[in-house]
Design a protein around this motif. Sequence first.
Motif, mmCIF file in Angstrom:
data_model
loop_
_atom_site.group_PDB
_atom_site.id
_atom_site.type_symbol
_atom_site.label_atom_id
_atom_site.label_comp_id
_atom_site.label_asym_id
_atom_site.label_seq_id
_atom_site.Cartn_x
_atom_site.Cartn_y
_atom_site.Cartn_z
ATOM 1 N N ARG A 213 -11.185 -12.484 -0.740
ATOM 2 C CA ARG A 213 -12.135 -12.810 -1.797
ATOM 3 C C ARG A 213 -11.580 -13.798 -2.827
ATOM 4 O O ARG A 213 -10.381 -13.843 -3.073
ATOM 5 C CB ARG A 213 -12.573 -11.530 -2.529
ATOM 6 C CG ARG A 213 -13.552 -10.680 -1.736
ATOM 7 C CD ARG A 213 -13.850 -9.366 -2.461
ATOM 8 N NE ARG A 213 -14.921 -8.641 -1.796
ATOM 9 C CZ ARG A 213 -14.751 -7.882 -0.713
ATOM 10 N NH1 ARG A 213 -13.542 -7.741 -0.193
ATOM 11 N NH2 ARG A 213 -15.783 -7.262 -0.164
ATOM 12 N N ILE A 214 -12.531 -14.548 -3.410
ATOM 13 C CA ILE A 214 -12.258 -15.339 -4.602
ATOM 14 C C ILE A 214 -13.171 -14.808 -5.700
ATOM 15 O O ILE A 214 -14.398 -14.741 -5.525
ATOM 16 C CB ILE A 214 -12.505 -16.837 -4.365
ATOM 17 C CG1 ILE A 214 -11.515 -17.365 -3.316
ATOM 18 C CG2 ILE A 214 -12.364 -17.615 -5.668
ATOM 19 C CD1 ILE A 214 -11.718 -18.818 -2.965
ATOM 20 N N LYS A 215 -12.576 -14.413 -6.785
ATOM 21 C CA LYS A 215 -13.333 -13.751 -7.847
ATOM 22 C C LYS A 215 -14.387 -14.684 -8.437
ATOM 23 O O LYS A 215 -14.065 -15.785 -8.899
ATOM 24 C CB LYS A 215 -12.373 -13.279 -8.951
ATOM 25 C CG LYS A 215 -13.017 -12.324 -9.941
ATOM 26 C CD LYS A 215 -11.965 -11.702 -10.841
ATOM 27 C CE LYS A 215 -12.574 -10.633 -11.724
ATOM 28 N NZ LYS A 215 -11.542 -9.979 -12.570
ATOM 29 N N GLY A 216 -15.626 -14.264 -8.366
ATOM 30 C CA GLY A 216 -16.724 -15.059 -8.876
ATOM 31 C C GLY A 216 -17.001 -16.311 -8.070
ATOM 32 O O GLY A 216 -17.894 -17.096 -8.418
ATOM 33 N N GLY A 217 -16.232 -16.538 -6.995
ATOM 34 C CA GLY A 217 -16.419 -17.692 -6.126
ATOM 35 C C GLY A 217 -15.948 -19.006 -6.700
ATOM 36 O O GLY A 217 -16.094 -20.055 -6.057
ATOM 37 N N LYS A 218 -15.347 -19.003 -7.895
ATOM 38 C CA LYS A 218 -15.024 -20.255 -8.577
ATOM 39 C C LYS A 218 -13.526 -20.547 -8.537
ATOM 40 O O LYS A 218 -12.701 -19.635 -8.543
ATOM 41 C CB LYS A 218 -15.483 -20.191 -10.030
ATOM 42 C CG LYS A 218 -16.988 -20.010 -10.184
ATOM 43 C CD LYS A 218 -17.391 -19.919 -11.652
ATOM 44 C CE LYS A 218 -18.901 -19.734 -11.805
ATOM 45 N NZ LYS A 218 -19.308 -19.616 -13.217
ATOM 46 N N TYR A 219 -13.209 -21.841 -8.487
ATOM 47 C CA TYR A 219 -11.811 -22.263 -8.580
ATOM 48 C C TYR A 219 -11.760 -23.669 -9.158
ATOM 49 O O TYR A 219 -12.766 -24.393 -9.178
ATOM 50 C CB TYR A 219 -11.125 -22.206 -7.206
ATOM 51 C CG TYR A 219 -11.572 -23.262 -6.223
ATOM 52 C CD1 TYR A 219 -10.787 -24.387 -5.963
ATOM 53 C CD2 TYR A 219 -12.774 -23.140 -5.524
ATOM 54 C CE1 TYR A 219 -11.185 -25.353 -5.051
ATOM 55 C CE2 TYR A 219 -13.176 -24.098 -4.605
ATOM 56 C CZ TYR A 219 -12.386 -25.202 -4.373
ATOM 57 O OH TYR A 219 -12.783 -26.157 -3.464
ATOM 58 N N GLU A 220 -10.584 -24.042 -9.627
ATOM 59 C CA GLU A 220 -10.360 -25.383 -10.149
ATOM 60 C C GLU A 220 -9.258 -26.064 -9.355
ATOM 61 O O GLU A 220 -8.285 -25.422 -8.955
ATOM 62 C CB GLU A 220 -9.964 -25.323 -11.632
ATOM 63 C CG GLU A 220 -11.084 -24.845 -12.540
ATOM 64 C CD GLU A 220 -10.713 -24.939 -14.010
ATOM 65 O OE1 GLU A 220 -9.586 -25.401 -14.308
ATOM 66 O OE2 GLU A 220 -11.533 -24.559 -14.860
ATOM 67 N N GLU B 180 -17.287 -24.226 -6.612
ATOM 68 C CA GLU B 180 -17.783 -22.869 -6.424
ATOM 69 C C GLU B 180 -18.211 -22.657 -4.977
ATOM 70 O O GLU B 180 -18.999 -23.433 -4.431
ATOM 71 C CB GLU B 180 -18.963 -22.586 -7.362
ATOM 72 C CG GLU B 180 -19.455 -21.149 -7.315
ATOM 73 C CD GLU B 180 -20.480 -20.838 -8.397
ATOM 74 O OE1 GLU B 180 -21.103 -19.765 -8.326
ATOM 75 O OE2 GLU B 180 -20.651 -21.676 -9.307
ATOM 76 N N PHE B 181 -17.676 -21.589 -4.363
ATOM 77 C CA PHE B 181 -18.080 -21.187 -3.027
ATOM 78 C C PHE B 181 -19.310 -20.283 -3.097
ATOM 79 O O PHE B 181 -19.621 -19.704 -4.145
ATOM 80 C CB PHE B 181 -16.939 -20.430 -2.329
ATOM 81 C CG PHE B 181 -15.756 -21.280 -1.972
ATOM 82 C CD1 PHE B 181 -15.849 -22.236 -0.973
ATOM 83 C CD2 PHE B 181 -14.543 -21.111 -2.622
ATOM 84 C CE1 PHE B 181 -14.750 -23.019 -0.627
ATOM 85 C CE2 PHE B 181 -13.439 -21.883 -2.284
ATOM 86 C CZ PHE B 181 -13.548 -22.842 -1.283
ATOM 87 N N TYR C 199 -21.545 -13.583 -2.582
ATOM 88 C CA TYR C 199 -22.245 -12.523 -1.860
ATOM 89 C C TYR C 199 -22.707 -11.446 -2.839
ATOM 90 O O TYR C 199 -22.666 -11.632 -4.051
ATOM 91 C CB TYR C 199 -21.345 -11.981 -0.743
ATOM 92 C CG TYR C 199 -21.178 -12.992 0.354
ATOM 93 C CD1 TYR C 199 -22.007 -12.996 1.466
ATOM 94 C CD2 TYR C 199 -20.209 -14.004 0.251
ATOM 95 C CE1 TYR C 199 -21.879 -13.961 2.460
ATOM 96 C CE2 TYR C 199 -20.071 -14.972 1.247
ATOM 97 C CZ TYR C 199 -20.912 -14.937 2.339
ATOM 98 O OH TYR C 199 -20.785 -15.900 3.311
ATOM 99 N N LEU C 200 -23.157 -10.310 -2.314
ATOM 100 C CA LEU C 200 -23.815 -9.311 -3.146
ATOM 101 C C LEU C 200 -22.923 -8.774 -4.256
ATOM 102 O O LEU C 200 -23.411 -8.375 -5.314
ATOM 103 C CB LEU C 200 -24.306 -8.148 -2.272
ATOM 104 C CG LEU C 200 -25.429 -8.486 -1.275
ATOM 105 C CD1 LEU C 200 -25.779 -7.252 -0.437
ATOM 106 C CD2 LEU C 200 -26.662 -8.992 -2.010
ATOM 107 N N ASP C 201 -21.609 -8.777 -4.027
ATOM 108 C CA ASP C 201 -20.702 -8.265 -5.065
ATOM 109 C C ASP C 201 -20.345 -9.322 -6.100
ATOM 110 O O ASP C 201 -19.535 -9.085 -6.991
ATOM 111 C CB ASP C 201 -19.437 -7.673 -4.440
ATOM 112 C CG ASP C 201 -18.586 -8.707 -3.701
ATOM 113 O OD1 ASP C 201 -18.943 -9.900 -3.704
ATOM 114 O OD2 ASP C 201 -17.554 -8.314 -3.120
ATOM 115 N N GLY C 202 -20.936 -10.523 -5.984
ATOM 116 C CA GLY C 202 -20.693 -11.579 -6.961
ATOM 117 C C GLY C 202 -19.454 -12.405 -6.689
ATOM 118 O O GLY C 202 -19.103 -13.285 -7.485
ATOM 119 N N ASN C 203 -18.795 -12.153 -5.546
ATOM 120 C CA ASN C 203 -17.588 -12.888 -5.175
ATOM 121 C C ASN C 203 -17.824 -13.639 -3.868
ATOM 122 O O ASN C 203 -18.768 -13.350 -3.126
ATOM 123 C CB ASN C 203 -16.419 -11.916 -5.005
ATOM 124 C CG ASN C 203 -16.197 -11.064 -6.235
ATOM 125 O OD1 ASN C 203 -15.964 -11.582 -7.327
ATOM 126 N ND2 ASN C 203 -16.283 -9.745 -6.082
#
Length: 273
Positions: free
Chosen positions: A54-61, A68-69, A72-76
Amino acid sequence: MKITLNNESIRADIDSNGCYIEGVEFRENEIIKRTQDGHKTHGGCAPLFPYANRIKGGKYEWLGKSYEFKKYLDGNSIHGFAKDRQWDIIDQSENSVQMKMNLEDESYPFDVDVTVVIEISNDGFRENARFFNNHNTTVPLSPGFHPYFVTGSNWEILLKSRPLKSLKIDQYFPSGNYSEFYRHFYKKESHVYDDCFRYSGDIQLRGDYFVYDVKRTNSEFFMVYDGKFSDSISVAIEPMASEVNSFQTGNMLKILKPGEEWEFGYSVSISSL
C-alpha cells in the motif's frame, strides 16, 4: 492470451493480461493456489509494479512534483497497476515465456520498460523482472510479486537468521521501527499473518506435503499473508524490494538512474516431504 508451460513435472497456466500466473501444478498437485473470486492478488501470482503493497492515501512526491495512484475502498492505493495491463509476448517456448510492458502512466509518468521471464524446470519455477529507465531523470521503484503457496492445513517458515519484523502504526503502515522475530515460525489459529519482514536470505516454507525453497534477487523484504484470501490452504510469501509505503517514506526505495537496468525476482524449488 492464455499460455501454458509444461514439462514432465511442472505445469504453469499464465495470462498475458497482467503477466499473471493463474496457477502452478507439481506432479499434478496444485502448488500455486488459484484465485477463487477473480482478483489477481487473491490467488496465483501477480506482478506488483511499480510498487508492492500500500501507499497511504495513494499520494507521493517525486522531484518536487505530486502524483496520485488509484485509491481503493480503504482510501489507499495497493499493488500497482501492471497486473491490470496487457503485456506483449516477446518470446515463448515449452518451458518459458518472456513478456514486456512500459510502466508510463498518468500516475507514474516515467518511461520505464519492464521485461519479465517466467520459466519452469523439473523441480520448480522462477520469475525475473528486468527494469530499464528510459527517462531523463531518476525514477522510483518498489516492486514485488504475490505468489500463494499451497500448504494444506498447516505451514511453517524456516530462515537462516532472525528477520526484523516491521512494526506498524496502524493496520497497514509501518512506523519505521523493527523488532527481532523468530527464525522458525508457523501458522497459528489465534493469529492472522499480514506482516512485513526485513530479511534478504533464503526462505524455506514447509506445508503438509511439499517443501518450497525460495531464493530472491534484490529483495530486502518479504510479506507473509495467510488471511481470508488464503482460503485456509495456502500462505502468500511476497518478495518485495522495499518497505511498505516506501514511495512516501523512501525506506529502501529503489531509485533507478537514467539508462540504468536493474533486476528483481525469485525462484522456487519444490520437494516432497
